[in-house]
Design an enzyme around this catalytic site. Sequence first.
Site, PDB file in Angstrom:
ATOM      1  N   ALA A 285      44.035  11.732  10.013  1.00  0.00           N
ATOM      2  CA  ALA A 285      43.141  12.204  11.076  1.00  0.00           C
ATOM      3  C   ALA A 285      41.708  11.791  10.776  1.00  0.00           C
ATOM      4  O   ALA A 285      40.958  11.393  11.675  1.00  0.00           O
ATOM      5  CB  ALA A 285      43.244  13.719  11.231  1.00  0.00           C
ATOM      6  N   ASP A 286      41.300  11.880   9.520  1.00  0.00           N
ATOM      7  CA  ASP A 286      39.979  11.406   9.118  1.00  0.00           C
ATOM      8  C   ASP A 286      39.828   9.906   9.358  1.00  0.00           C
ATOM      9  O   ASP A 286      38.817   9.441   9.908  1.00  0.00           O
ATOM     10  CB  ASP A 286      39.739  11.692   7.632  1.00  0.00           C
ATOM     11  N   ILE A 287      40.814   9.146   8.912  1.00  0.00           N
ATOM     12  CA  ILE A 287      40.731   7.690   9.017  1.00  0.00           C
ATOM     13  C   ILE A 287      40.653   7.254  10.475  1.00  0.00           C
ATOM     14  O   ILE A 287      39.812   6.433  10.859  1.00  0.00           O
ATOM     15  CB  ILE A 287      41.940   7.025   8.333  1.00  0.00           C
TER      16      ILE A 287
END
Length: 397
Positions: free
Chosen positions: A169-171
């Site tokens: 989700a961060d990436i």
Amino acid sequence: MSTSLLSDIRVLDLSRVLAGPYCTMVLADYGADVIKVEAPGGGDGTRAWGPPWVGDQSAYFLAANRNKRSITVDLKAPEGRQIIHELAVHSDVVVENFKVGGAEKLGVDYTTLAAINPRLIYCSITGYGQTGPYKDRAGYDFIVQAQGGVMSITGPEDGEPYKVGVAIADITAGLFAATAILAALHERERSGKGQVIDVALFDAQLAWLANVAQNYLATGETPARYGNAHPSIVPYETFPTADGRIAVGIGTDAQFRRFCAAAGHPELAEDARFNTNCARVEHRTTLIPLLQAIFCTRTTTTWLDLFNALGVPAGPINDVAAALNDPQSVARNMVQEIDHPTVGPIKLLGPVAKFGRTPAQIHSAPPPLGYHTDEVLRGLLGYDADRIAALRQRTVI
């Protein structure tokens, strides 16, 4: 650097941890001058996220901060805020991932900085965005994966939900942010105006549900977990072989017929239960055990050679070491070595996009904390040695 894609773009990076730094690393790979602003003393929290370590640097920090310049600035100090305001004059993009309202408290929000430089592209990355009932919640990748639906479709069919093995989700939020910034920079060429961009991990998580989300929207049926299998394509999963396992993705009826013939079971492709993908999906519980028995008769290498000859997608199940040392990874220059100022030679993942004229490249290692503070304050803002020394003595930098 003079021939790089974004050599005329400067990014003021106020972000930390992963989503924001990953976004700015992509821009840095494309040649932007990324100035990473960190708190004096500790810096980005990921600098302490070890083991593992590479010398005195955490592997986590190294993963998302190549090609940047690091300066230390105390944003809570009036003189620190003044430095950011001055740097904003010389910047094209600001990226931050403070909690909602955090940038305003520090005086580095869009309204404040846009008044100084109306051409600024200002990107905020948060867990849930600047609006909505959850906007004030802290955003963590693991929680967003759980809340955003991906864990419900990841893991064994009859087991518990699993998170993806990296902070995806961060990436993906970082990648969405990078593409949005590039689009805003392009629009600025027409309008001459900057704008604010609001990117949420939660939104990014929902977006990359992609076809699984669309399946629900089309049918109203909640998607289930299929382990390594696919809800709409059969066979598309892992199978045991005589000496291991193999990943197989037979995406067309023609591929299925070629596979059956080469495997010595042409009758399967003629069976009305299996001769179309739609039929195979309907009768997967009958077909898969038959295929499992067939795959167990030959080694993984034998099957891979056969599939490659047939033009049918299949691959080994590599661990990370095998994947990074795969001949294809080597040919694509996906692992590169560069000198680090305090550690010496280090290996990093390489840029993904390969450009014909203006290559993305690793030109500098992830910087030690504050390594470029004097360089930026002197070269960009014109501070003299005495002023810099006074700021350092007061721990503003």
